[in-house]
Each structure stands twice: as structure tokens, then as C-alpha cells.
Design a protein around this motif. Structure first.
Motif, PDB file in Angstrom:
ATOM      1  N   ALA A 266      -6.166 -15.162   2.297  1.00 35.24           N
ATOM      2  CA  ALA A 266      -7.169 -14.417   3.054  1.00 35.24           C
ATOM      3  C   ALA A 266      -6.504 -13.244   3.772  1.00 35.24           C
ATOM      4  CB  ALA A 266      -7.854 -15.333   4.069  1.00 35.24           C
ATOM      5  N   LEU A 267      -7.252 -12.162   3.880  1.00 30.32           N
ATOM      6  CA  LEU A 267      -6.707 -10.913   4.409  1.00 30.32           C
ATOM      7  C   LEU A 267      -6.906 -10.860   5.926  1.00 30.32           C
ATOM      8  CD1 LEU A 267      -8.247  -8.677   1.627  1.00 30.32           C
ATOM      9  CD2 LEU A 267      -5.815  -9.232   1.864  1.00 30.32           C
ATOM     10  N   ASN A 268      -5.963 -11.452   6.646  1.00 27.85           N
ATOM     11  CA  ASN A 268      -6.027 -11.278   8.094  1.00 27.85           C
ATOM     12  C   ASN A 268      -5.467  -9.912   8.458  1.00 27.85           C
ATOM     13  OD1 ASN A 268      -3.282 -11.695   7.734  1.00 27.85           O
ATOM     14  ND2 ASN A 268      -3.103 -13.304   9.284  1.00 27.85           N
ATOM     15  N   TYR A 269      -5.550  -9.542   9.720  1.00 25.48           N
ATOM     16  CA  TYR A 269      -5.156  -8.192  10.132  1.00 25.48           C
ATOM     17  C   TYR A 269      -3.679  -7.937   9.882  1.00 25.48           C
ATOM     18  CZ  TYR A 269      -9.693  -8.327  12.543  1.00 25.48           C
ATOM     19  OH  TYR A 269     -11.025  -8.436  12.848  1.00 25.48           O
ATOM     20  N   LEU A 270      -2.834  -8.952  10.092  1.00 22.22           N
ATOM     21  CA  LEU A 270      -1.399  -8.766   9.863  1.00 22.22           C
ATOM     22  C   LEU A 270      -1.100  -8.502   8.387  1.00 22.22           C
ATOM     23  CD1 LEU A 270       0.239 -11.490  12.163  1.00 22.22           C
ATOM     24  CD2 LEU A 270       0.246  -9.003  12.474  1.00 22.22           C
ATOM     25  N   THR A 271      -1.786  -9.217   7.508  1.00 22.89           N
ATOM     26  CA  THR A 271      -1.586  -9.005   6.074  1.00 22.89           C
ATOM     27  C   THR A 271      -2.005  -7.608   5.665  1.00 22.89           C
ATOM     28  OG1 THR A 271      -1.918 -11.363   5.625  1.00 22.89           O
ATOM     29  CG2 THR A 271      -2.198  -9.849   3.775  1.00 22.89           C
ATOM     30  N   ASN A 272      -3.161  -7.198   6.159  1.00 27.60           N
ATOM     31  CA  ASN A 272      -3.655  -5.856   5.865  1.00 27.60           C
ATOM     32  C   ASN A 272      -2.658  -4.789   6.323  1.00 27.60           C
ATOM     33  OD1 ASN A 272      -5.247  -3.430   5.860  1.00 27.60           O
ATOM     34  ND2 ASN A 272      -7.086  -4.660   5.928  1.00 27.60           N
ATOM     35  N   ASP A 273      -2.171  -4.928   7.553  1.00 28.10           N
ATOM     36  CA  ASP A 273      -1.239  -3.946   8.105  1.00 28.10           C
ATOM     37  C   ASP A 273       0.095  -3.962   7.374  1.00 28.10           C
ATOM     38  OD1 ASP A 273      -3.255  -3.392   9.890  1.00 28.10           O
ATOM     39  OD2 ASP A 273      -2.302  -4.390  11.598  1.00 28.10           O
TER      40      ASP A 273
ATOM     41  N   GLY B 120     -10.608 -13.055   0.387  1.00 20.17           N
ATOM     42  CA  GLY B 120     -11.303 -12.042   1.178  1.00 20.17           C
ATOM     43  C   GLY B 120     -10.830 -12.015   2.614  1.00 20.17           C
ATOM     44  N   GLY B 121     -11.631 -11.418   3.475  1.00 19.39           N
ATOM     45  CA  GLY B 121     -11.259 -11.310   4.880  1.00 19.39           C
ATOM     46  C   GLY B 121     -11.138 -12.677   5.538  1.00 19.39           C
ATOM     47  N   ASP B 122     -10.290 -12.741   6.550  1.00 20.43           N
ATOM     48  CA  ASP B 122     -10.093 -13.978   7.299  1.00 20.43           C
ATOM     49  C   ASP B 122     -11.299 -14.182   8.222  1.00 20.43           C
ATOM     50  OD1 ASP B 122      -9.260 -15.778   9.461  1.00 20.43           O
ATOM     51  OD2 ASP B 122      -7.263 -15.643   8.587  1.00 20.43           O
ATOM     52  N   ILE B 123     -12.183 -15.092   7.844  1.00 19.30           N
ATOM     53  CA  ILE B 123     -13.460 -15.242   8.540  1.00 19.30           C
ATOM     54  C   ILE B 123     -13.265 -15.642   9.999  1.00 19.30           C
ATOM     55  CG2 ILE B 123     -15.616 -16.557   8.630  1.00 19.30           C
ATOM     56  CD1 ILE B 123     -15.615 -16.614   5.594  1.00 19.30           C
TER      57      ILE B 123
ATOM     58  N   LEU C 108      -1.539  -1.704  -9.990  1.00 18.17           N
ATOM     59  CA  LEU C 108      -2.216  -2.653 -10.856  1.00 18.17           C
ATOM     60  C   LEU C 108      -2.423  -3.963 -10.099  1.00 18.17           C
ATOM     61  CD1 LEU C 108       0.046  -0.905 -12.524  1.00 18.17           C
ATOM     62  CD2 LEU C 108      -0.630  -2.370 -14.416  1.00 18.17           C
ATOM     63  N   ALA C 109      -3.608  -4.521 -10.182  1.00 22.24           N
ATOM     64  CA  ALA C 109      -3.838  -5.866  -9.650  1.00 22.24           C
ATOM     65  C   ALA C 109      -3.603  -6.876 -10.760  1.00 22.24           C
ATOM     66  CB  ALA C 109      -5.254  -5.996  -9.109  1.00 22.24           C
ATOM     67  N   ALA C 110      -2.871  -7.932 -10.442  1.00 24.48           N
ATOM     68  CA  ALA C 110      -2.730  -9.082 -11.340  1.00 24.48           C
ATOM     69  C   ALA C 110      -3.496 -10.220 -10.677  1.00 24.48           C
ATOM     70  CB  ALA C 110      -1.258  -9.441 -11.534  1.00 24.48           C
ATOM     71  N   VAL C 111      -4.746 -10.382 -11.097  1.00 27.04           N
ATOM     72  CA  VAL C 111      -5.670 -11.291 -10.411  1.00 27.04           C
ATOM     73  C   VAL C 111      -5.454 -12.701 -10.946  1.00 27.04           C
ATOM     74  CG1 VAL C 111      -8.068 -11.706  -9.774  1.00 27.04           C
ATOM     75  CG2 VAL C 111      -7.295  -9.371 -10.222  1.00 27.04           C
ATOM     76  N   ASN C 112      -4.796 -13.524 -10.151  1.00 25.31           N
ATOM     77  CA  ASN C 112      -4.323 -14.821 -10.605  1.00 25.31           C
ATOM     78  C   ASN C 112      -5.243 -15.984 -10.257  1.00 25.31           C
ATOM     79  OD1 ASN C 112      -3.304 -14.026  -7.921  1.00 25.31           O
ATOM     80  ND2 ASN C 112      -2.530 -16.119  -7.844  1.00 25.31           N
ATOM     81  N   GLY C 113      -6.311 -15.734  -9.511  1.00 22.18           N
ATOM     82  CA  GLY C 113      -7.213 -16.815  -9.108  1.00 22.18           C
ATOM     83  C   GLY C 113      -8.472 -16.219  -8.515  1.00 22.18           C
ATOM     84  N   ILE C 114      -9.028 -16.888  -7.518  1.00 23.76           N
ATOM     85  CA  ILE C 114     -10.280 -16.387  -6.959  1.00 23.76           C
ATOM     86  C   ILE C 114     -10.057 -15.036  -6.271  1.00 23.76           C
ATOM     87  CG2 ILE C 114     -11.244 -18.695  -6.709  1.00 23.76           C
ATOM     88  CD1 ILE C 114     -10.741 -18.511  -3.712  1.00 23.76           C
ATOM     89  N   ALA C 115     -10.996 -14.153  -6.489  1.00 23.77           N
ATOM     90  CA  ALA C 115     -10.995 -12.826  -5.872  1.00 23.77           C
ATOM     91  C   ALA C 115     -12.382 -12.626  -5.283  1.00 23.77           C
ATOM     92  CB  ALA C 115     -10.661 -11.745  -6.897  1.00 23.77           C
ATOM     93  N   PHE C 116     -12.554 -13.115  -4.072  1.00 21.24           N
ATOM     94  CA  PHE C 116     -13.842 -13.058  -3.401  1.00 21.24           C
ATOM     95  C   PHE C 116     -13.801 -11.999  -2.307  1.00 21.24           C
ATOM     96  CE2 PHE C 116     -14.796 -17.871  -4.188  1.00 21.24           C
ATOM     97  CZ  PHE C 116     -14.853 -17.634  -5.545  1.00 21.24           C
ATOM     98  N   GLY C 117     -14.938 -11.404  -2.004  1.00 14.41           N
ATOM     99  CA  GLY C 117     -15.020 -10.484  -0.879  1.00 14.41           C
ATOM    100  C   GLY C 117     -13.967  -9.402  -0.937  1.00 14.41           C
ATOM    101  N   GLY C 118     -13.104  -9.369   0.072  1.00 16.25           N
ATOM    102  CA  GLY C 118     -12.054  -8.365   0.133  1.00 16.25           C
ATOM    103  C   GLY C 118     -11.101  -8.422  -1.041  1.00 16.25           C
ATOM    104  N   GLY C 119     -10.896  -9.607  -1.613  1.00 10.96           N
ATOM    105  CA  GLY C 119     -10.052  -9.704  -2.807  1.00 10.96           C
ATOM    106  C   GLY C 119     -10.684  -9.004  -3.995  1.00 10.96           C
ATOM    107  N   CYS C 120     -11.996  -9.111  -4.105  1.00 12.86           N
ATOM    108  CA  CYS C 120     -12.710  -8.390  -5.157  1.00 12.86           C
ATOM    109  C   CYS C 120     -12.684  -6.895  -4.872  1.00 12.86           C
ATOM    110  CB  CYS C 120     -14.145  -8.901  -5.234  1.00 12.86           C
ATOM    111  SG  CYS C 120     -15.058  -8.365  -6.694  1.00 12.86           S
ATOM    112  N   GLU C 121     -12.791  -6.519  -3.593  1.00  8.13           N
ATOM    113  CA  GLU C 121     -12.783  -5.103  -3.230  1.00  8.13           C
ATOM    114  C   GLU C 121     -11.425  -4.458  -3.494  1.00  8.13           C
ATOM    115  OE1 GLU C 121     -16.074  -4.688   0.279  1.00  8.13           O
ATOM    116  OE2 GLU C 121     -14.487  -6.147   0.576  1.00  8.13           O
TER     117      GLU C 121
END
Length: 263
Positions: A26-33, A64-67, A104-117
């Protein structure tokens, strides 16, 4: 923060791995930064010509985003939520989309929400046959916030995109391929080799030419054809003044492989 995105460099390709497998990356703020920080470093490194982005573990590219995190931001008020969550995510996907080196994205599993974006924003994508996609934001009462309402319709068409956005239904890697979200689907154990092979096919060519092509497409796709042709001409003019053009032409005439600066 340092471990939220891992970096490994191999044959002029930087492999970036979203590294929160216990949270389905999940894409928390630290990961994004951290991702933005690494992209800045890579852009200034002439020894790196392309980037592959994937997720740690076998379950997820990114859920996706860290809910939990952005729920706290929403509870602090609209201004905080827009600044900390929405603008941060949009800045990240815009950076991926306009990045001057092929991503390039190497999509290895679920790509929901932000992962899909992220998959929508990057230049090219290869998906595992075990990958699964979704636009599930409507399930928690929000629209996509990292560019999904804009990029998916441009890739898939308005009606097909709206079906996914309004239902939140999951869809397969094969469906993602049919919609133009990924370039190819490969067996799960062949995912990274396929992504590296695609990157290597790009790296045979002038890195400056690749950058000019990315810029022309990214800037031109949302303009009129007339404006897009002006952008194309501008990118050609920038390229024509470089040594890479002369090297490419000389190599073609001499029937030899070109040797590009930084290649």
C-alpha cells in the motif's frame, strides 16, 4: 523510509520495488515520497537508462493508497486531505507519466486503486498472468485520486472506463491487456525477465531520442493534432542538434551498430 522502496541496478536498468508486502505494498506517504526521491536520483544518473517498478512478494504490486493513513488525513479536514493525500498521489503519477527515462511496470499481483493508477501512468507495463486489477475507490465513497478518472478513459475509452470506475469490479490481466492498460501478459515466473527484455530493447537506442519521444507523446496526447505536431517538431529540433543524431545516421550509412553517449 529508506526501505519502503528498494533499488537494484542491473545492466543500466534500475529495479524499484515497492516494499511493504505485509500491507500489500500500500502506498503510504513515506513510500510515495521515497519513490519520488529515487526517481530524482535516477534522472541525474547517466549510467541508468530505464526503470522497472514492481512490488515485493507474490501477492501484490500495490493495493493502492494506505486507507488507515488517508482516513486520518480526511478526518483532519478537506484541505489536509487534498494536500497530504490527493496532491501527493497526483504528483507521483504525473512524475511517472512525464519522466524523461522509460519507466516500465512489472505488475506481479493485485493492482488496485493507486496501484492501478501507477500502471496507467507509466510508459509501458508487463503483467503477470496472476495479476488482478480494480478501481475500487467507489467502495469507500470516493473517486480515484491519483489520476484514475483521467488516464483510464484515455487508455480504455469513456464507457469501458466508467464501467470499471462506477462498479469497482475486479478485472484480469488479460482484460487489462485488452483495455490497453498493459503491453503484454506473461507467466508469473517470467515477469521480471520479460520486463528486463523489453527495457533492453529500448536501451539499444539513443537515450536522448527516447526522452524526446516520451515528451512528445506525453505532452501531445491531450492537445489537438495541430498542437501535437508543433510539439513533435519542437522535439525533433531539440534532437537534431545532438551528437546522437549524427552517430545514428553515420552508423546507418556505414551499416554498423551505433554507439550512443550514455548507452
Amino acid at each position: 523510509m529508506q526501505n519502503s522502496v528498494l533499488i537494484e541496478i542491473k545492466n543500466r536498468v534500475a529495479l524499484l520495488t515497492l516494499n511493504r508486502p505485509e500491507k500489500l505494498n500500500a502506498l503510504n506517504y513515506l513510500t510515495n515520497d521515497r519513490l519520488l526521491e529515487l526517481l530524482d536520483q535516477i534522472e541525474n544518473n547517466d549510467d541508468i537508462g530505464a526503470v522497472i517498478l514492481t512490488g515485493a512478494g507474490d501477492r501484490a504490486f500495490s493495493a493502492g493508497g494506505d486507507i488507515h493513513e488517508f482516513t486520518a488525513s480526511i478526518k483532519e479536514g478537506v484541505d489536509v486531505a487534498v494536500r497530504e493525500f490527493c496532491k501527493r498521489g497526483q504528483t507521483m503519477t504525473a512524475r511517472l507519466e512525464s519522466y524523461p527515462k522509460p519507466i516500465l511496470a512489472a505488475v506481479n499481483g493485485i493492482a488496485f486503486g493507486g496501484g492501478c493508477e501507477i500502471t496507467e501512468a507509466v510508459h509501458l507495463a508487463v503483467a503477470s498472468d496472476q495479476a488482478e486489477f480494480a478501481k475500487p475507490e467507489i467502495n469507500i465513497g470516493i473517486p480515484p485520486t491519483f489520476g484514475g478518472t483521467q488516464r483510464l478513459p484515455r487508455l480504455a475509452g469513456r464507457k469501458r472506463a466508467l464501467e470499471l470506475l462506477l462498479t469497482g469490479d475486479r478485472f484480469s490481466a488479460q482484460r487489462a491487456y485488452e483495455l490497453g492498460l498493459v503491453n503484454k501478459v506473461v507467466p508469473h515466473d517470467k515477469l521480471l525477465p520479460a520486463a528486463f527484455e523489453l527495457a533492453e530493447r529500448i536501451l539499444r537506442h539513443s537515450p536522448l531520442a527516447a526522452s524526446r519521444i516520451i515528451s512528445a507523446v506525453t505532452r501531445g496526447i491531450n492537445t489537438t493534432i495541430e498542437e501535437g505536431l508543433l510539439i513533435e517538431r519542437e522535439q525533433f529540433a531539440r534532437m537534431a542538434a545532438t551528437q546522437d543524431v549524427l552517430e545514428g545516421l553515420d552508423a546507418w550509412i556505414a551499416r554498423r551498430a551505433p554507439i550512443y553517449q550514455g548507452a
